[in-house]
Every structure is written in C-alpha cells, then in structure tokens.
Design a protein around this motif. Structure first.
Motif, short mmCIF file in Angstrom:
data_model
loop_
_atom_site.label_atom_id
_atom_site.label_comp_id
_atom_site.label_asym_id
_atom_site.label_seq_id
_atom_site.Cartn_x
_atom_site.Cartn_y
_atom_site.Cartn_z
N SER A 83 0.96 -1.17 0.09
CA SER A 83 -0.05 -0.06 0.05
C SER A 83 0.80 1.32 0.29
CB SER A 83 -0.82 -0.08 1.02
OG SER A 83 -1.66 1.14 1.44
N SER A 84 0.33 2.25 -0.68
CA SER A 84 1.18 3.48 -0.62
C SER A 84 0.91 4.23 0.46
CB SER A 84 0.84 4.44 -1.80
OG SER A 84 -0.64 4.82 -1.88
N ARG A 85 -0.12 3.78 1.54
CA ARG A 85 -0.37 4.64 2.56
C ARG A 85 -0.15 3.65 3.76
NH1 ARG A 85 -3.31 9.30 2.12
NH2 ARG A 85 -4.02 9.60 -0.04
N ALA B 47 5.83 8.58 2.37
CA ALA B 47 6.58 9.83 2.33
C ALA B 47 6.75 10.37 0.95
CB ALA B 47 8.16 9.30 2.83
N HIS B 48 6.61 9.51 0.11
CA HIS B 48 6.96 9.71 -1.50
C HIS B 48 5.90 10.68 -2.14
CE1 HIS B 48 4.64 6.15 -2.23
NE2 HIS B 48 4.24 6.52 -3.20
N GLU B 49 4.71 10.67 -1.41
CA GLU B 49 3.73 11.38 -1.93
C GLU B 49 3.71 12.91 -1.99
OE1 GLU B 49 -0.62 10.71 -1.00
OE2 GLU B 49 -0.09 8.48 -0.71
N PRO B 50 3.59 13.77 -2.96
CA PRO B 50 4.29 15.22 -2.84
C PRO B 50 2.98 15.81 -2.20
CG PRO B 50 3.23 14.43 -5.25
CD PRO B 50 3.41 13.32 -4.22
N ALA B 51 3.00 17.15 -1.58
CA ALA B 51 2.20 18.03 -1.16
C ALA B 51 1.80 18.83 -1.98
CB ALA B 51 2.84 18.60 0.25
N TYR B 52 0.52 18.74 -2.85
CA TYR B 52 0.21 19.68 -3.82
C TYR B 52 -0.09 20.81 -3.33
CZ TYR B 52 0.30 15.32 -6.55
OH TYR B 52 0.73 14.07 -7.07
N ALA B 53 0.33 21.94 -4.05
CA ALA B 53 -0.18 23.48 -3.64
C ALA B 53 -1.41 23.59 -4.16
CB ALA B 53 0.85 24.29 -4.36
N GLY B 54 -2.36 24.36 -3.18
CA GLY B 54 -3.69 24.73 -3.40
C GLY B 54 -3.54 26.04 -3.99
N LEU B 55 -4.88 26.49 -4.06
CA LEU B 55 -5.28 28.00 -4.55
C LEU B 55 -4.53 29.18 -3.75
CD1 LEU B 55 -6.94 29.64 -6.74
CD2 LEU B 55 -8.55 29.73 -5.01
N ARG B 56 -4.72 29.19 -2.46
CA ARG B 56 -3.93 30.18 -1.70
C ARG B 56 -2.56 30.31 -1.88
NH1 ARG B 56 -3.09 31.15 4.36
NH2 ARG B 56 -3.28 33.48 4.45
N PRO B 57 -1.78 29.19 -1.51
CA PRO B 57 -0.27 29.67 -1.79
C PRO B 57 0.23 29.89 -3.01
CG PRO B 57 -0.70 27.23 -1.35
CD PRO B 57 -1.92 28.01 -1.25
N ARG B 58 -0.68 29.29 -4.19
CA ARG B 58 -0.42 29.68 -5.56
C ARG B 58 -0.70 31.29 -5.89
NH1 ARG B 58 -1.49 24.20 -9.47
NH2 ARG B 58 -1.28 25.88 -10.83
N LEU B 59 -1.84 31.62 -5.13
CA LEU B 59 -2.16 33.07 -5.58
C LEU B 59 -1.19 33.91 -4.83
CD1 LEU B 59 -6.03 33.09 -5.20
CD2 LEU B 59 -4.69 33.37 -7.38
N LEU B 60 -0.77 33.56 -3.62
CA LEU B 60 0.27 34.42 -2.84
C LEU B 60 1.45 34.57 -3.59
CD1 LEU B 60 -0.66 33.46 0.80
CD2 LEU B 60 -1.09 35.44 -0.20
N ALA B 61 1.88 33.15 -4.23
CA ALA B 61 3.19 33.39 -5.09
C ALA B 61 3.12 34.22 -6.05
CB ALA B 61 3.55 31.93 -5.38
N PHE B 62 1.81 34.05 -6.84
CA PHE B 62 1.52 34.95 -7.88
C PHE B 62 1.76 36.41 -7.66
CE2 PHE B 62 -0.98 36.54 -11.52
CZ PHE B 62 -0.33 35.86 -12.79
N ALA B 63 1.05 36.77 -6.59
CA ALA B 63 1.00 38.04 -6.04
C ALA B 63 2.72 38.57 -5.93
CB ALA B 63 0.50 38.27 -4.87
N LEU B 64 3.28 37.58 -5.07
CA LEU B 64 4.66 37.82 -4.75
C LEU B 64 5.47 38.07 -6.45
CD1 LEU B 64 5.78 35.71 -1.98
CD2 LEU B 64 5.72 38.34 -1.88
N THR C 82 2.00 19.08 -15.86
CA THR C 82 2.70 19.47 -14.78
C THR C 82 2.04 19.55 -13.47
OG1 THR C 82 2.27 21.73 -15.16
CG2 THR C 82 4.13 20.72 -16.12
N SER C 83 2.69 19.67 -12.41
CA SER C 83 1.93 20.05 -10.73
C SER C 83 2.79 21.04 -10.16
CB SER C 83 1.98 18.76 -10.04
OG SER C 83 1.25 17.78 -10.77
N VAL C 84 2.33 21.72 -9.25
CA VAL C 84 3.11 22.82 -8.28
C VAL C 84 2.74 22.10 -6.98
CG1 VAL C 84 2.98 24.97 -7.45
CG2 VAL C 84 2.15 24.83 -9.77
N ILE C 85 3.97 21.73 -6.57
CA ILE C 85 4.01 21.17 -5.11
C ILE C 85 4.83 21.99 -4.23
CG2 ILE C 85 3.78 19.01 -6.12
CD1 ILE C 85 6.82 18.39 -5.93
N SER C 86 4.51 21.93 -2.95
CA SER C 86 5.06 22.43 -1.58
C SER C 86 6.09 21.57 -1.17
CB SER C 86 3.83 22.85 -0.78
OG SER C 86 4.63 23.35 0.44
#
Length: 192
Positions: free
Chosen positions: A3-5, A12-29, A182-186
């Motif tokens: 099992s992967s869980r 441990a190998h599952e990426p933490a996908y970035a949601g709307l809020r961090p992506r919007l904050l990064a875009f604002a920066l 592609t994916s955006v990960i944290s």
C-alpha cells in the motif's frame, strides 16, 4: 499487502500539492518584480514618446500594431520570467521560491524549457485573449461585436475553469497544468 499509505498517514513519497491560496500568494509576490518592470517600461515609454512622438503614434496606430507592441513589451517578458524560472534548477519563480513551491513534470522532474514555455503559454492564453479584445474595443468602441463579447466571456470561462479544476482536483492541477503534464508542489522552505 503493498500500500502507498501507512496507518500513520500518507507515504513519504507523496507530494504535497499546492492549493489555490499559496499559488495566488506566490503569483502576487511574482508581480512585485513584474510591477517594477512595468513602472520602468512606462517611464521609458513616456520619455521616448516625448522624444519621438511620430514613432509612438505609429507603434499604437491600430489594434494589430498595439497588440503586437503590447505582446513584445509586456506579455513576452512576463511569460519568459515564468517559463525560465520554472524550468531553472530552482524549478520556481521568485514568488514560488519564497513560499516553498516548485513546478514539476508528472514524474516529479524539472521541466524542460519547451514544456515550461507550453505551460506558461497555456496559463497566459486568457490574459492575451483579454488584451486582444481590449485593443479591439480601444480602437473601435462603437463596434463592440459579438465576437469581442464572446472572447471576453471565454476569458472568464477559462479563468473559472482553471480555478475550479485546481479546487476540485486531488492533485490541485489547473487545466493548463493537466495539458502540460505539470504540478505545483510544496516543499520544505530552505530560505527565509
């Protein structure tokens, strides 16, 4: 049982996908250096238009000339900022680095330049379509055709579809992420 869980949580190998809020904050920066560029561009444009008024008039003489000038001076540099940053060894723009985000391919690798350019082109397609419609309205406000209205409606449809896809997807992928593979990960933030 393979099992992967585990009972303790995700593998441990599952990426933490970035949601709307961090992506919007990064875009604002990311818009801080872009805004500085735009302020500089505006100041240079004002100075050049005073020195060469005839050339400035020709540069924005019609919708096609204005759209081309706008693309070359604004859209292209902004697009290159994102595409080159996200295909760099850092795998992120300045804003994404500040928030510990990176852009990766479906396999988790760094993006190639062509893939990054494709992703960025898809990402900014609504922005450029909006510019094209606005240039048409600027030069022919009396002829607000159904085509321009449809173009602007398509812009909002694409923006909404990208946001909905990001919010509803387990992998937090926008439509342009899915199309580009592609994916955006944290990741852990290494710098302050």
């Amino acid at each position: 049982m393979n099992s992967s869980r585990t009972e303790a949580g995700p593998a441990a190998h599952e990426p933490a996908y970035a949601g709307l809020r961090p992506r919007l904050l990064a875009f604002a920066l990311d818009y801080l250096p872009i805004a500085a560029y735009l302020v500089g561009l505006t100041l240079v444009s004002i100075r050049l238009s005073r020195l060469f008024p005839a050339a400035a008039g020709r540069l924005f003489a019609g919708p096609l000339a204005g759209q081309t000038a706008g693309f070359l001076t604004v859209t292209l540099p902004v697009s290159l900022y994102f595409a080159l940053g996200e295909s760099s060894p850092a795998r992120a723009t300045w804003g994404k680095r500040r928030l510990g985000l990176i852009v990766v391919s479906a396999g988790g690798e760094r993006l190639s330049r062509p893939r990054s350019l494709a992703r960025t082109s898809l990402k900014f397609a609504p922005w450029e379509l909006a510019h094209a419609c606005i240039w048409q309205l600027q030069f022919r406000p009396e002829a607000a055709s159904p085509l321009i209205t449809a173009g602007l409606a398509l812009v909002w449809l694409l923006v909404g579809a990208n946001a909905a896809a990001l919010l509803l997807s387990e992998t937090r992928q926008t439509l342009y992420d899915r199309l580009a593979g592609t994916s955006v990960i944290s990741i852990k933030r290494l710098e302050v």
